[in-house]
Design a protein around this motif. Structure first.
Motif, PDB file in Angstrom:
ATOM      1  N   SER A  54       0.834  -1.206   0.000  1.00 25.70           N
ATOM      2  CA  SER A  54       0.000   0.000   0.000  1.00 25.70           C
ATOM      3  C   SER A  54       0.868   1.255   0.000  1.00 25.70           C
ATOM      4  N   SER A 113      -1.176  -5.287  -8.132  1.00 20.45           N
ATOM      5  CA  SER A 113      -0.721  -5.677  -6.800  1.00 20.45           C
ATOM      6  C   SER A 113       0.559  -6.513  -6.815  1.00 20.45           C
ATOM      7  N   SER A 153      -3.136  -8.356   7.410  1.00 18.54           N
ATOM      8  CA  SER A 153      -3.154  -7.741   6.083  1.00 18.54           C
ATOM      9  C   SER A 153      -3.190  -8.807   4.991  1.00 18.54           C
ATOM     10  N   ARG A 209      -7.555  -4.159  -6.692  1.00 20.79           N
ATOM     11  CA  ARG A 209      -6.733  -3.549  -5.652  1.00 20.79           C
ATOM     12  C   ARG A 209      -5.538  -2.861  -6.274  1.00 20.79           C
ATOM     13  N   PRO A 251      -2.933  -4.391   1.362  1.00 23.71           N
ATOM     14  CA  PRO A 251      -3.313  -3.515   2.472  1.00 23.71           C
ATOM     15  C   PRO A 251      -2.307  -3.583   3.618  1.00 23.71           C
ATOM     16  N   THR A 252      -2.328  -2.579   4.459  1.00 31.11           N
ATOM     17  CA  THR A 252      -1.526  -2.573   5.674  1.00 31.11           C
ATOM     18  C   THR A 252      -2.296  -3.289   6.782  1.00 31.11           C
ATOM     19  N   GLU A 307      -5.133  -1.108   8.000  1.00 32.09           N
ATOM     20  CA  GLU A 307      -6.277  -1.111   7.082  1.00 32.09           C
ATOM     21  C   GLU A 307      -7.092  -2.387   7.254  1.00 32.09           C
ATOM     22  N   SER A 355       3.483  -5.936   5.563  1.00 33.57           N
ATOM     23  CA  SER A 355       3.784  -4.514   5.439  1.00 33.57           C
ATOM     24  C   SER A 355       4.070  -3.964   6.837  1.00 33.57           C
TER      25      SER A 355
END
Length: 332
Positions: A13, A49, A237, A251, A255-256, A259, A311
Motif C-alpha cells: 500500500s 498488486s 493484512s 486492488r 493492504p496494511t 487497514e 507490510s
C-alpha cells in the motif's frame, strides 16, 4: 532442512512497481546472506498488486546481485511461450551462473482470461500441448534436437538448469512424475490434500535425462515475528488480501495491517479467513519453526519454500531473519 524463498514482488500500500522490484532485489540479497537455499520469482500479468511479469529477466538481475543462493522462476507460464526460446533464455542464465539456476514452469494463465489472448496473439494457449512442451523443453536444455531440425538451444554447456513443475493438484504432480521432473506443491494456493499429491508424485516417478529420483518441495505463506501477537497483527493484512483476491476486488496494492483491522468482516468472510489459514503459518520463531517442521514431516520433504507478504517491507526482512535464526541457517 532447507529453507527457500518465493517472492511475488508484492506492491505494498502506497508503493509503486519500482518499489516492489527494488524490495525483491534487496530481499534476494538479504536471504542470500542469511543462508536460504533458493530464491524464486513469479509471473503475473495485468495486475496492480504484483510487479513480477517477466521472471526470467528478474532472475537474471537477481543472479547478478547474489552470490550463492540458487535463483529461479516460480514460474514461467510455459503455454504462452516457445519451449525453444525458453530453453535458450535459461541456457544463457545457466552459462552466466552455472549450477545456480532453476527453471520452474507452470500452465496457469497468470492473470484474467484476457491475458491469454494478449500473450497469444488473440488466441488461447495450447494447454493440451503442455506435456509435449515440457518434454521438448527438457530435451533442448540438455543439448538435444527434439524436432529433428538440426536446431539446438545455445549457448551449449556442461550443466543444465533443472525443470521444476509447479502445481497445486494431482494432475500436475502426475505429469511431473511421468516426465521425470522435480515437483513443487503450492500449499500457499491449496491448503488441502497436498500430502497425497506429493506422495503420488514420488510413487509414480519415472527417471529422465534430468534426474534419476524424485525431488519435491512445498511452498507456504509464513509470517514470523518476535511474538505470536505481533505476527497475528502483521498477518491480518494477508488475511484481507487473500479475501479480496477471492472476491475479485480490484486492488492497487496489498493492504496494511491497520487497514485490515479497520475492515468490517461479515460472518462468511470470517469463515473464509479461517479456511485460508490452512495456507499459512503465523507466529513467533519457536511456533513457526515447529509448524514448518511438522509440515515438512507430513509431506516427507526436506525443503520448504517461504512466501512472506507483510507490510511494511522491513517486517518482511525481519520475518526471514527470524526464521533463519530459528533454523540456524549458515550465514555468509
Amino acid at each position: 532442512m532447507k529453507l527457500s524463498v518465493l517472492d511475488q514482488s508484492p506492491i505494498l500500500s502506497g508503493m509503486t512497481s519500482q518499489d516492489a522490484l527494488k524490495q525483491t532485489t534487496k530481499l534476494a540479497e538479504w536471504t542470500d546472506r542469511l543462508g536460504y537455499h533458493r530464491f524464486w520469482v513469479a509471473e503475473h500479468h495485468s495486475t496492480e498488486s504484483l510487479a513480477g511479469s517477466s521472471p526470467a529477466i528478474l532472475a537474471a538481475h537477481l543472479a547478478a546481485r547474489t552470490e550463492r543462493i540458487r535463483i529461479g522462476t516460480g514460474g514461467v507460464l510455459l503455454p504462452h511461450y516457445s519451449a525453444y526460446k525458453v530453453a535458450e533464455s535459461f541456457r544463457v542464465l545457466e552459462t552466466l551462473h552455472p549450477n545456480r539456476i532453476d527453471l520452474g514452469v507452470g500452465r496457469a494463465p497468470g492473470g484474467m482470461p484476457n491475458v491469454n489472448l494478449a500473450l497469444n496473439r488473440g488466441s488461447s494457449p495450447d494447454i493440451e500441448g503442455y506435456p509435449a512442451q515440457i518434454e521438448e523443453l527438457m530435451a533442448y536444455l540438455h543439448g538435444q534436437d527434439p524436432q529433428g531440425m538440426n536446431v539446438y538451444a545455445t549457448p551449449k554447456g556442461e550443466t543444465s538448469p533443472p525443470i521444476w513443475m509447479l502445481g497445486s493438484s494431482g494432475t500436475s504432480a502426475r505429469l511431473a512424475a511421468d516426465l521425470g521432473a522435480s515437483y513443487s506443491f503450492a500449499h500457499f494456493i491449496n491448503g488441502h490434500g497436498g500430502t497425497r499429491v506429493v506422495d503420488r508424485y514420488k510413487k509414480y516417478f519415472s527417471p529422465s535425462m534430468q534426474q534419476s529420483a524424485p525431488d519435491a518441495n512445498v511452498s507456504i505463506f509464513v509470517v514470523c515475528a518476535e511474538t505470536d501477537e505481533h505476527a497475528e497483527y502483521l498477518a491480518s493484512s494477508l488475511d484481507l488480501a487473500l479475501l479480496q483476491i477471492e472476491q475479485g476486488a480490484r486492488r492497487s496494492g496489498f493492504p496494511t495491517p491497520d487497514e485490515a483491522l479497520q475492515h468490517s468482516y461479515t460472518f462468511f468472510e470470517q469463515e473464509r479467513i479461517q479456511d485460508n489459514r490452512s495456507r499459512m503459518i503465523v507466529g513467533s520463531p519457536e511456533r513457526v519453526k515447529q509448524e514448518i517442521e511438522e509440515l515438512a514431516e507430513s509431506y516427507q520433504v526436506n525443503e520448504i519454500i517461504i512466501n512472506t507478504i507483510v507490510s511494511p517491507f522491513e517486517e518482511r526482512l525481519r520475518s526471514y531473519e527470524l526464521l533463519a535464526e530459528a533454523f540456524q541457517l549458515q550465514k555468509k
